[in-house]
Write a protein that holds these residues in place. Structure first.
Motif, short mmCIF file in Angstrom:
data_model
loop_
_atom_site.label_atom_id
_atom_site.label_comp_id
_atom_site.label_asym_id
_atom_site.label_seq_id
_atom_site.Cartn_x
_atom_site.Cartn_y
_atom_site.Cartn_z
N ILE A 65 -8.08 -42.85 31.48
CA ILE A 65 -8.56 -42.69 30.11
C ILE A 65 -8.93 -41.23 29.94
O ILE A 65 -9.77 -40.71 30.67
CB ILE A 65 -9.77 -43.60 29.81
CG1 ILE A 65 -9.40 -45.08 29.97
CG2 ILE A 65 -10.28 -43.34 28.39
CD1 ILE A 65 -10.58 -46.02 29.73
N SER A 66 -8.32 -40.57 28.97
CA SER A 66 -8.59 -39.14 28.77
C SER A 66 -10.00 -38.92 28.26
O SER A 66 -10.65 -39.85 27.73
CB SER A 66 -7.59 -38.54 27.79
OG SER A 66 -7.87 -38.98 26.46
N CYS A 119 -14.49 -40.09 24.82
CA CYS A 119 -15.46 -39.61 23.84
C CYS A 119 -15.49 -40.54 22.63
O CYS A 119 -16.57 -40.92 22.14
CB CYS A 119 -15.11 -38.18 23.41
SG CYS A 119 -16.25 -37.44 22.23
N ARG A 120 -14.31 -40.92 22.16
CA ARG A 120 -14.22 -41.83 21.02
C ARG A 120 -14.86 -43.19 21.35
O ARG A 120 -15.59 -43.76 20.53
CB ARG A 120 -12.76 -42.02 20.63
CG ARG A 120 -12.56 -42.83 19.36
CD ARG A 120 -11.10 -43.08 19.07
NE ARG A 120 -10.36 -41.84 18.87
CZ ARG A 120 -9.47 -41.35 19.72
NH1 ARG A 120 -9.20 -41.99 20.85
NH2 ARG A 120 -8.83 -40.23 19.45
N LYS A 121 -14.61 -43.70 22.54
CA LYS A 121 -15.16 -44.99 22.94
C LYS A 121 -16.69 -44.94 23.05
O LYS A 121 -17.39 -45.89 22.69
CB LYS A 121 -14.55 -45.44 24.27
CG LYS A 121 -13.09 -45.83 24.19
CD LYS A 121 -12.54 -46.19 25.56
CE LYS A 121 -11.08 -46.57 25.51
NZ LYS A 121 -10.84 -47.83 24.77
N ASP A 172 -12.96 -40.85 37.17
CA ASP A 172 -11.90 -41.01 36.17
C ASP A 172 -12.45 -41.71 34.94
O ASP A 172 -13.56 -42.25 34.95
CB ASP A 172 -10.70 -41.76 36.75
CG ASP A 172 -11.00 -43.20 37.15
OD1 ASP A 172 -11.40 -43.98 36.27
OD2 ASP A 172 -10.84 -43.53 38.34
N GLY A 173 -11.66 -41.70 33.87
CA GLY A 173 -12.12 -42.24 32.61
C GLY A 173 -12.36 -43.73 32.62
O GLY A 173 -13.28 -44.23 31.97
N ASP A 188 -15.35 -34.28 31.24
CA ASP A 188 -14.14 -33.48 31.34
C ASP A 188 -13.09 -34.06 30.40
O ASP A 188 -13.15 -35.25 30.05
CB ASP A 188 -13.63 -33.47 32.78
CG ASP A 188 -12.53 -32.45 33.01
OD1 ASP A 188 -12.32 -31.59 32.14
OD2 ASP A 188 -11.87 -32.51 34.07
N VAL A 189 -12.14 -33.24 29.99
CA VAL A 189 -11.11 -33.71 29.06
C VAL A 189 -9.92 -34.32 29.81
O VAL A 189 -9.46 -35.42 29.50
CB VAL A 189 -10.63 -32.57 28.15
CG1 VAL A 189 -9.41 -33.00 27.34
CG2 VAL A 189 -11.75 -32.15 27.21
N MET A 190 -9.41 -33.60 30.82
CA MET A 190 -8.23 -34.06 31.55
C MET A 190 -8.65 -35.01 32.65
O MET A 190 -9.03 -34.60 33.74
CB MET A 190 -7.48 -32.87 32.13
CG MET A 190 -7.09 -31.81 31.09
SD MET A 190 -6.06 -32.48 29.76
CE MET A 190 -4.56 -32.83 30.67
N LEU A 191 -8.59 -36.31 32.35
CA LEU A 191 -9.03 -37.34 33.29
C LEU A 191 -7.93 -38.37 33.52
O LEU A 191 -7.14 -38.64 32.61
CB LEU A 191 -10.27 -38.06 32.74
CG LEU A 191 -11.56 -37.25 32.59
CD1 LEU A 191 -12.57 -38.06 31.80
CD2 LEU A 191 -12.12 -36.89 33.95
N PRO A 192 -7.88 -38.96 34.71
CA PRO A 192 -6.93 -40.05 34.95
C PRO A 192 -7.30 -41.30 34.16
O PRO A 192 -8.48 -41.54 33.87
CB PRO A 192 -7.06 -40.30 36.46
CG PRO A 192 -7.75 -39.10 37.02
CD PRO A 192 -8.62 -38.58 35.92
#
Length: 202
Positions: free
Chosen positions: A57-58, A63-65, A32-33, A51-55
């Protein structure tokens, strides 16, 4: 051996990625994120497959972090096929975007391409007394050959334009008045007019 963090909440896909990539790379996984973010703060990686759809933290937010921390290559791996999603991922800082389902040979090829690209950037960003380098090697001033290169394209400059650009690039965050630029760039026997500075800067 390159170290890759794979962030994927589907256990089946996570295992497949581990099997296909584990022989060539040192693989760390996160389901998960939130776990991924904690791992990223503790370790450095050569690549993040995200992956994009994550529990918790998306993938978008993660990606931004990651981009706030550094320039680790990011390959987004997702079932989202909309062009707007791809654009969003790239704008947030992802380096590549692969849609599920995919062929593992293509994934491996994209990974190798990312490593080649970043290795090339690191070489071009290596310290050199004769070069001024910004933006991961996309902006290069070669002081010895007096060449200015942007995105591998040679930009033609006059002698004064090159001298001005070199001076400003060598001293980032330093403010120069027109009079100081005249003193540093123009010889005493040349026409010394602040309007010359304005025209060359333009």
């Amino acid at each position: 051996m390159y170290k890759i963090l794979i962030v994927e909440d589907e256990l089946y896909m996570l295992n497949l990625l581990n099997i296909h990539l584990g022989k060539e790379y040192d693989i760390i996984t996160a389901k998960d994120g939130q776990i991924a973010y904690e791992v990223i703060q503790q370790q450095s990686f050569d690549l993040v497959i995200l992956d994009v759809m994550l529990p918790y933290i998306s993938g978008w937010d993660l990606c931004r972090k990651i981009r706030e921390i550094g320039d680790t290559p990011i390959l987004m791996l997702t079932a989202r096929t909309d062009l707007s999603d791809k654009v969003k991922g790239l704008e947030l800082g992802a380096d590549d975007y692969l849609v599920k389902p995919f062929e593992f040979e293509e994934l491996k090829a994209r990974i190798k391409a990312l490593f080649r690209r970043y290795n090339h950037m690191e070489i071009r960003n290596s310290y050199d007394d004769n070069k001024i380098i910004f933006l991961n090697g996309s902006f290069i001033i070669d002081l010895q050959s007096r060449q200015f290169i942007i995105n591998q394209l040679l930009i033609e400059l006059t002698a004064k334009e090159f001298d001005l650009l070199s001076l400003l690039a060598s001293n980032p965050n330093h403010v120069y008045t027109r009079e100081i630029l005249l003193d540093k760039i123009w010889d005493l026997n040349e026409v010394r007019d602040v309007r010359n500075v304005d025209s060359h800067i333009k």
